[in-house]
Design a protein around this motif. Structure first.
Motif, mmCIF file in Angstrom:
data_model
loop_
_atom_site.group_PDB
_atom_site.id
_atom_site.type_symbol
_atom_site.label_atom_id
_atom_site.label_comp_id
_atom_site.label_asym_id
_atom_site.label_seq_id
_atom_site.Cartn_x
_atom_site.Cartn_y
_atom_site.Cartn_z
ATOM 1 N N MET A 1 0.854 -1.164 0.000
ATOM 2 C CA MET A 1 0.000 0.000 0.000
ATOM 3 C C MET A 1 0.904 1.233 0.000
ATOM 4 N N ILE A 2 0.572 2.170 -0.855
ATOM 5 C CA ILE A 2 1.308 3.431 -0.930
ATOM 6 C C ILE A 2 0.326 4.569 -0.711
ATOM 7 N N ASN A 3 0.670 5.470 0.209
ATOM 8 C CA ASN A 3 -0.087 6.696 0.449
ATOM 9 C C ASN A 3 0.878 7.854 0.281
ATOM 10 N N ALA A 4 0.589 8.762 -0.617
ATOM 11 C CA ALA A 4 1.464 9.916 -0.870
ATOM 12 C C ALA A 4 0.716 11.201 -0.561
ATOM 13 N N THR A 5 1.368 12.090 0.169
ATOM 14 C CA THR A 5 0.790 13.388 0.483
ATOM 15 C C THR A 5 1.773 14.475 0.091
ATOM 16 N N GLY A 6 1.299 15.700 0.077
ATOM 17 C CA GLY A 6 2.165 16.826 -0.224
ATOM 18 C C GLY A 6 2.166 17.147 -1.705
ATOM 19 N N SER A 7 3.157 17.934 -2.100
ATOM 20 C CA SER A 7 3.259 18.344 -3.496
ATOM 21 C C SER A 7 4.727 18.441 -3.890
ATOM 22 N N VAL A 8 4.947 18.551 -5.177
ATOM 23 C CA VAL A 8 6.292 18.692 -5.721
ATOM 24 C C VAL A 8 6.222 19.733 -6.837
ATOM 25 N N VAL A 9 7.283 20.509 -6.980
ATOM 26 C CA VAL A 9 7.370 21.415 -8.124
ATOM 27 C C VAL A 9 8.007 20.595 -9.243
ATOM 28 N N GLN B 1 16.618 -5.392 -15.735
ATOM 29 C CA GLN B 1 15.407 -5.117 -16.504
ATOM 30 C C GLN B 1 14.381 -4.419 -15.621
ATOM 31 N N ARG B 2 13.532 -3.597 -16.269
ATOM 32 C CA ARG B 2 12.508 -2.845 -15.551
ATOM 33 C C ARG B 2 11.123 -3.262 -15.995
ATOM 34 N N SER B 3 10.199 -3.170 -15.051
ATOM 35 C CA SER B 3 8.792 -3.385 -15.394
ATOM 36 C C SER B 3 8.305 -2.188 -16.195
ATOM 37 N N ARG B 4 7.149 -2.317 -16.762
ATOM 38 C CA ARG B 4 6.504 -1.180 -17.415
ATOM 39 C C ARG B 4 6.121 -0.176 -16.324
ATOM 40 N N PRO B 5 6.358 1.124 -16.530
ATOM 41 C CA PRO B 5 5.964 2.119 -15.531
ATOM 42 C C PRO B 5 4.447 2.083 -15.288
ATOM 43 N N PHE B 6 4.049 2.368 -14.050
ATOM 44 C CA PHE B 6 2.640 2.319 -13.688
ATOM 45 C C PHE B 6 2.282 3.515 -12.807
ATOM 46 N N TYR B 7 1.012 3.866 -12.827
ATOM 47 C CA TYR B 7 0.487 4.986 -12.046
ATOM 48 C C TYR B 7 0.366 4.596 -10.584
ATOM 49 N N ASN C 1 -2.524 3.906 -3.601
ATOM 50 C CA ASN C 1 -2.595 2.743 -4.474
ATOM 51 C C ASN C 1 -2.244 1.507 -3.659
ATOM 52 N N THR C 2 -2.966 0.450 -3.888
ATOM 53 C CA THR C 2 -2.676 -0.844 -3.290
ATOM 54 C C THR C 2 -2.517 -1.846 -4.413
ATOM 55 N N PHE C 3 -1.405 -2.569 -4.409
ATOM 56 C CA PHE C 3 -1.171 -3.545 -5.463
ATOM 57 C C PHE C 3 -0.213 -4.619 -4.971
ATOM 58 N N THR C 4 -0.189 -5.725 -5.668
ATOM 59 C CA THR C 4 0.772 -6.789 -5.429
ATOM 60 C C THR C 4 1.765 -6.749 -6.571
ATOM 61 N N ALA C 5 3.035 -6.611 -6.245
ATOM 62 C CA ALA C 5 4.071 -6.532 -7.275
ATOM 63 C C ALA C 5 4.099 -7.833 -8.068
#
Length: 80
Positions: A1-9, A52-58, A63-67
């Motif tokens: 589970m990822i929770n992101a707060t705040g902002s970025v320039v 190698q890298r996975s395809r980038p994802f939003y 977001n909650t996901f299983t890698a």
């Protein structure tokens, strides 16, 4: 589970944005890692041990996901 707060320039073009990003025209998004979300949005990819890298994802603000693969999670903003 990822929770992101705040902002970025993200850039002078985007200004300050949240993890949801800023809506841009489709033409601008063609060079973004994730083309169907806005500029500056929080996105990620997984890099495996062999380089190698996975395809980038939003990720966005929540977001909650299983890698699908083992590796290191990298988070970045959606920008060219």
């Amino acid at each position: 589970m990822i929770n992101a707060t705040g902002s970025v320039v993200a850039s002078p073009r985007f200004g300050s944005v949240s993890a949801e990003g800023r809506s841009e025209s489709f033409t601008l998004r063609q060079n973004y890692p994730v083309t169907d979300v806005g500029g500056g949005a929080l996105v990620g990819y997984i890099q495996m041990r062999n380089g190698q890298r996975s395809r980038p994802f939003y990720v966005g603000s929540q977001n909650t996901f299983t890698a699908p693969i083992d590796g290191r999670l990298f988070l970045l903003i959606n920008d060219d």
